[in-house]
Design a protein around this motif. Structure first.
Motif, PDB file in Angstrom:
ATOM      1  N   ASN A 129       0.860  -1.180   0.000  1.00 18.97           N
ATOM      2  CA  ASN A 129       0.000   0.000   0.000  1.00 18.97           C
ATOM      3  C   ASN A 129       0.897   1.230   0.000  1.00 18.97           C
ATOM      4  OD1 ASN A 129      -2.073   1.827   0.179  1.00 18.97           O
ATOM      5  ND2 ASN A 129      -2.479   1.473   2.356  1.00 18.97           N
ATOM      6  N   MET A 130       1.155   1.768  -1.206  1.00 19.94           N
ATOM      7  CA  MET A 130       2.015   2.938  -1.365  1.00 19.94           C
ATOM      8  C   MET A 130       1.257   3.985  -2.168  1.00 19.94           C
ATOM      9  SD  MET A 130       5.728   1.245  -2.238  1.00 19.94           S
ATOM     10  CE  MET A 130       6.482  -0.030  -1.184  1.00 19.94           C
ATOM     11  N   GLN A 131       1.074   5.144  -1.592  1.00 24.29           N
ATOM     12  CA  GLN A 131       0.317   6.183  -2.264  1.00 24.29           C
ATOM     13  C   GLN A 131       1.068   6.770  -3.466  1.00 24.29           C
ATOM     14  OE1 GLN A 131      -2.953   6.983  -1.562  1.00 24.29           O
ATOM     15  NE2 GLN A 131      -2.640   5.103  -0.353  1.00 24.29           N
ATOM     16  N   LYS A 132       2.404   6.818  -3.374  1.00 23.51           N
ATOM     17  CA  LYS A 132       3.203   7.363  -4.467  1.00 23.51           C
ATOM     18  C   LYS A 132       4.429   6.483  -4.674  1.00 23.51           C
ATOM     19  CE  LYS A 132       4.945  11.743  -6.298  1.00 23.51           C
ATOM     20  NZ  LYS A 132       5.238  13.172  -5.991  1.00 23.51           N
ATOM     21  N   PRO A 133       4.260   5.331  -5.331  1.00 20.59           N
ATOM     22  CA  PRO A 133       5.398   4.412  -5.510  1.00 20.59           C
ATOM     23  C   PRO A 133       6.419   4.959  -6.507  1.00 20.59           C
ATOM     24  CG  PRO A 133       3.491   3.611  -6.714  1.00 20.59           C
ATOM     25  CD  PRO A 133       3.023   4.803  -5.932  1.00 20.59           C
ATOM     26  N   ILE A 134       7.693   4.776  -6.175  1.00 18.79           N
ATOM     27  CA  ILE A 134       8.776   5.118  -7.096  1.00 18.79           C
ATOM     28  C   ILE A 134       9.583   3.849  -7.351  1.00 18.79           C
ATOM     29  CG2 ILE A 134       8.965   7.568  -6.593  1.00 18.79           C
ATOM     30  CD1 ILE A 134      11.097   6.965  -4.538  1.00 18.79           C
ATOM     31  N   ALA A 145       9.674   1.866  -3.741  1.00 18.11           N
ATOM     32  CA  ALA A 145       9.534   2.495  -2.420  1.00 18.11           C
ATOM     33  C   ALA A 145       8.425   3.524  -2.489  1.00 18.11           C
ATOM     34  CB  ALA A 145      10.842   3.143  -1.986  1.00 18.11           C
ATOM     35  N   GLU A 146       7.928   3.914  -1.342  1.00 23.23           N
ATOM     36  CA  GLU A 146       6.915   4.958  -1.276  1.00 23.23           C
ATOM     37  C   GLU A 146       7.595   6.292  -1.041  1.00 23.23           C
ATOM     38  OE1 GLU A 146       2.712   6.087   0.942  1.00 23.23           O
ATOM     39  OE2 GLU A 146       4.000   4.522   1.780  1.00 23.23           O
ATOM     40  N   ALA A 152      10.534   0.177   1.609  1.00 21.73           N
ATOM     41  CA  ALA A 152      11.108  -0.125   0.303  1.00 21.73           C
ATOM     42  C   ALA A 152      11.215  -1.631   0.149  1.00 21.73           C
ATOM     43  CB  ALA A 152      12.472   0.531   0.136  1.00 21.73           C
ATOM     44  N   MET A 153      11.116  -2.115  -1.087  1.00 19.42           N
ATOM     45  CA  MET A 153      11.206  -3.544  -1.379  1.00 19.42           C
ATOM     46  C   MET A 153      12.181  -3.771  -2.519  1.00 19.42           C
ATOM     47  SD  MET A 153       7.200  -4.714  -1.206  1.00 19.42           S
ATOM     48  CE  MET A 153       6.261  -4.613   0.317  1.00 19.42           C
ATOM     49  N   ILE A 154      12.918  -4.883  -2.440  1.00 22.61           N
ATOM     50  CA  ILE A 154      13.911  -5.234  -3.444  1.00 22.61           C
ATOM     51  C   ILE A 154      13.492  -6.533  -4.120  1.00 22.61           C
ATOM     52  CG2 ILE A 154      16.347  -5.741  -3.862  1.00 22.61           C
ATOM     53  CD1 ILE A 154      16.936  -4.241  -1.220  1.00 22.61           C
ATOM     54  N   PHE A 155      13.635  -6.589  -5.457  1.00 26.53           N
ATOM     55  CA  PHE A 155      13.190  -7.741  -6.237  1.00 26.53           C
ATOM     56  C   PHE A 155      14.277  -8.167  -7.221  1.00 26.53           C
ATOM     57  CE2 PHE A 155       9.595  -5.072  -5.171  1.00 26.53           C
ATOM     58  CZ  PHE A 155       8.644  -5.958  -4.684  1.00 26.53           C
ATOM     59  N   ASP A 156      14.213  -9.440  -7.612  1.00 27.95           N
ATOM     60  CA  ASP A 156      14.922  -9.910  -8.791  1.00 27.95           C
ATOM     61  C   ASP A 156      13.911 -10.647  -9.663  1.00 27.95           C
ATOM     62  OD1 ASP A 156      14.601 -12.465  -7.727  1.00 27.95           O
ATOM     63  OD2 ASP A 156      16.718 -12.737  -7.248  1.00 27.95           O
ATOM     64  N   GLU A 157      14.371 -11.382 -10.675  1.00 23.50           N
ATOM     65  CA  GLU A 157      13.423 -12.016 -11.595  1.00 23.50           C
ATOM     66  C   GLU A 157      12.605 -13.121 -10.931  1.00 23.50           C
ATOM     67  OE1 GLU A 157      15.320 -14.174 -14.783  1.00 23.50           O
ATOM     68  OE2 GLU A 157      17.167 -14.284 -13.629  1.00 23.50           O
ATOM     69  N   ASN A 158      12.996 -13.559  -9.731  1.00 20.00           N
ATOM     70  CA  ASN A 158      12.246 -14.587  -9.016  1.00 20.00           C
ATOM     71  C   ASN A 158      11.245 -14.021  -8.018  1.00 20.00           C
ATOM     72  OD1 ASN A 158      13.684 -16.803 -10.230  1.00 20.00           O
ATOM     73  ND2 ASN A 158      15.430 -16.243  -8.931  1.00 20.00           N
ATOM     74  N   GLY A 159      11.262 -12.701  -7.819  1.00 21.36           N
ATOM     75  CA  GLY A 159      10.322 -12.092  -6.887  1.00 21.36           C
ATOM     76  C   GLY A 159      11.011 -11.292  -5.802  1.00 21.36           C
ATOM     77  N   ILE A 160      10.311 -11.086  -4.705  1.00 14.75           N
ATOM     78  CA  ILE A 160      10.822 -10.233  -3.636  1.00 14.75           C
ATOM     79  C   ILE A 160      12.029 -10.871  -2.958  1.00 14.75           C
ATOM     80  CG2 ILE A 160       9.229 -11.181  -1.910  1.00 14.75           C
ATOM     81  CD1 ILE A 160       9.074  -8.263  -0.789  1.00 14.75           C
ATOM     82  N   GLN A 161      13.049 -10.046  -2.701  1.00 16.12           N
ATOM     83  CA  GLN A 161      14.273 -10.501  -2.047  1.00 16.12           C
ATOM     84  C   GLN A 161      14.464  -9.887  -0.670  1.00 16.12           C
ATOM     85  OE1 GLN A 161      16.446 -12.883  -3.593  1.00 16.12           O
ATOM     86  NE2 GLN A 161      14.513 -13.003  -4.720  1.00 16.12           N
ATOM     87  N   GLN A 172      14.378   9.527  -2.527  1.00 16.18           N
ATOM     88  CA  GLN A 172      14.843   8.863  -3.743  1.00 16.18           C
ATOM     89  C   GLN A 172      15.414   7.501  -3.386  1.00 16.18           C
ATOM     90  OE1 GLN A 172      17.494  11.072  -6.383  1.00 16.18           O
ATOM     91  NE2 GLN A 172      16.672  13.018  -5.619  1.00 16.18           N
ATOM     92  N   ILE A 173      15.478   6.617  -4.392  1.00 18.37           N
ATOM     93  CA  ILE A 173      16.121   5.319  -4.218  1.00 18.37           C
ATOM     94  C   ILE A 173      16.979   5.026  -5.437  1.00 18.37           C
ATOM     95  CG2 ILE A 173      14.329   4.338  -2.721  1.00 18.37           C
ATOM     96  CD1 ILE A 173      13.279   2.825  -5.207  1.00 18.37           C
ATOM     97  N   ALA A 174      17.983   4.183  -5.248  1.00 20.03           N
ATOM     98  CA  ALA A 174      18.820   3.692  -6.354  1.00 20.03           C
ATOM     99  C   ALA A 174      19.299   2.306  -5.961  1.00 20.03           C
ATOM    100  CB  ALA A 174      19.998   4.618  -6.611  1.00 20.03           C
ATOM    101  N   VAL A 175      19.053   1.314  -6.812  1.00 22.26           N
ATOM    102  CA  VAL A 175      19.420  -0.066  -6.509  1.00 22.26           C
ATOM    103  C   VAL A 175      20.572  -0.495  -7.407  1.00 22.26           C
ATOM    104  CG1 VAL A 175      17.841  -1.160  -8.157  1.00 22.26           C
ATOM    105  CG2 VAL A 175      18.453  -2.357  -6.040  1.00 22.26           C
ATOM    106  N   SER A 176      21.416  -1.386  -6.900  1.00 22.36           N
ATOM    107  CA  SER A 176      22.510  -1.945  -7.690  1.00 22.36           C
ATOM    108  C   SER A 176      22.065  -3.262  -8.307  1.00 22.36           C
ATOM    109  CB  SER A 176      23.746  -2.168  -6.819  1.00 22.36           C
ATOM    110  OG  SER A 176      23.525  -3.236  -5.914  1.00 22.36           O
TER     111      SER A 176
END
Length: 416
Positions: A129-134, A145-146, A152-161, A172-176
């Motif tokens: 439940n995120m009103q403004k997901p980025i 993240a909201e 914040a949530m992290i994913f790969d091709e298999n789903g949530i990690q 702001q967010i930035a993932v490697s």
């Protein structure tokens, strides 16, 4: 690929023939005292081998010209229309947004995120439940993240990690690529940049006092999570300055205050864009300048490009930087630069676009009903319209098959 193998074989045969010719010449020179018949025989043998060599050279030249013609023809091929190969019904909300991810599509909205294939089959889904997901995507990982929230949530091709909870609002967010997440947090008169692993463990905690370093406009994390670039906006005595700061979280940055290893002050302009394209290449944009950096540990400025027209849009892939500037004869000018800041091509166009992006080796430019496709050499090879609004478009393998997502349907199309 096949043409290259054939050319290599032809080169090998020609080299063998040339060796035979040279050996014949050598034998002929060393046996001048032989009888007349033997000399005539050797002369005929030499002529025969020389003729075969010339024939082979002619075949090789023809093959080169043929391959060049095929390549030029392929690069300049255009398409007039398309056919729908397959079509799938789809139900999404009006607020759903889309992003490409490892050959799939991420669909995200206020209620959750899912990853679907070209047939709209869900690989995985996650509710929230995120009103403004980025969203941010980097190679093998994606993060959502909201904005203004603490999750914040992290994913790969298999789903949530992993899931991360912060104590301060997220800006702001930035993932490697491996799933390390950088989060810009608001802390009153200061800003923080924290790094987390997939398990939610805090790896780095940096605090920036706004009155000292300015406001962080943009953050970007390298694909290997060892480096980060931040563009700060500073306002002092009524003047505006920008500061590009580079941080290293490996051994090079140990012992440095806040892991800061390099910085550059730029007076009188704002640098609203800074982005790592991979683990070593980074660029910054603003005030009519494109700055390109490279470095496995500490970034060095390798190119500084002066842009004569106003930049209207910027987008990038792991290999190229795309800019849209004001045009003259046409409304817009598309410029594409490589990792060293060299201009690859410039193309004018007049489409009133809403979206520009790299998709595979192609550039897709489109609005709700119109679309243009540009190849890696700047050739516009398709321009057309769709009867229904486009909400997302991306390339499949090759240069003729694409996925077009309409409001309630996904079409696989083939250019013709």
């Amino acid at each position: 690929m096949m043409e290259g193998v054939i050319l290599q074989k032809i080169k090998h045969l020609l080299s063998l023939k040339w060796i035979k010719i040279m050996s014949t010449i050598e034998v002929f020179k060393n046996n001048e005292d032989t009888d007349a018949d033997m000399k005539e025989y050797k002369k005929n043998l030499f002529r025969h081998r020389l003729r075969n060599f010339c024939i082979g050279a002619g075949i090789f030249g023809a093959a080169v010209l043929c391959c060049a013609a095929l390549w030029i023809g392929f690069q300049n091929r255009t398409f007039d229309t398309f056919e729908v190969v397959r079509s799938f019904e789809r139900i999404d909300t009006m607020t759903t947004q889309y992003a490409e991810f490892k050959g799939y599509v991420l669909k995200y909205s206020r209620d959750g995120i899912s990853c679907v294939d070209s047939a709209n089959r869900a690989l995985w889904s996650q509710t929230y439940n995120m009103q403004k997901p980025i969203l941010h995507v980097c190679q093998n990982s994606a993060a959502v993240a909201e904005e203004g929230g603490t999750e914040a949530m992290i994913f790969d091709e298999n789903g949530i990690q992993g899931t991360i909870q912060t104590l301060l609002p997220i800006r702001q967010i930035a993932v490697s690529s491996q799933g390390v997440l950088a989060v810009l947090l608001e802390d009153g008169d200061a800003m923080r940049v924290n790094l987390y692993d997939k398990a939610g463990t805090e790896l780095v905690n940096s605090k920036f006092e706004l009155q000292d370093v300015g406001y962080p406009v943009r953050i970007s994390l390298s694909s290997d999570a060892t480096k980060m670039a931040v563009s700060f906006l500073q306002v002092q005595d009524g003047s505006i300055n920008s500061c590009l700061a580079f941080y290293n979280f490996a051994s090079v940055g140990e012992g440095k205050e806040d892991h800061l290893v390099a910085s550059k002050m730029i007076s009188g302009i704002v640098m609203p864009e800074v982005a790592y394209m991979d683990s070593t290449h980074c660029f910054a944009l603003g005030g009519g300048q494109l700055l390109v950096y490279e470095g496995s540990q500490i970034p060095d400025l390798t190119a500084e490009v002066v842009l004569e027209k106003e930049v209207l849009s910027v987008f990038h892939s792991e290999k190229y930087i795309g800019l849209v500037l004001e045009g003259e004869e046409e409304d817009y000018v598309l410029q594409v630069y490589d990792l060293q800041g060299h201009l690859q091509f410039q193309t004018e166009f007049g489409l009133d676009y809403q979206t520009l992006k790299f998709s595979g080796d192609h550039i897709l430019i489109y609005n709700e009903t119109e679309c243009m496709m540009v190849n890696s050499h700047g050739k516009i090879y398709y321009s057309g319209t769709f009867a229904e609004p486009i909400v997302n478009l991306y390339a499949q393998s090759g240069n003729r098959r694409y996925i077009v997502m309409h409001t309630s349907r996904t079409d696989q199309i083939r250019l013709k």
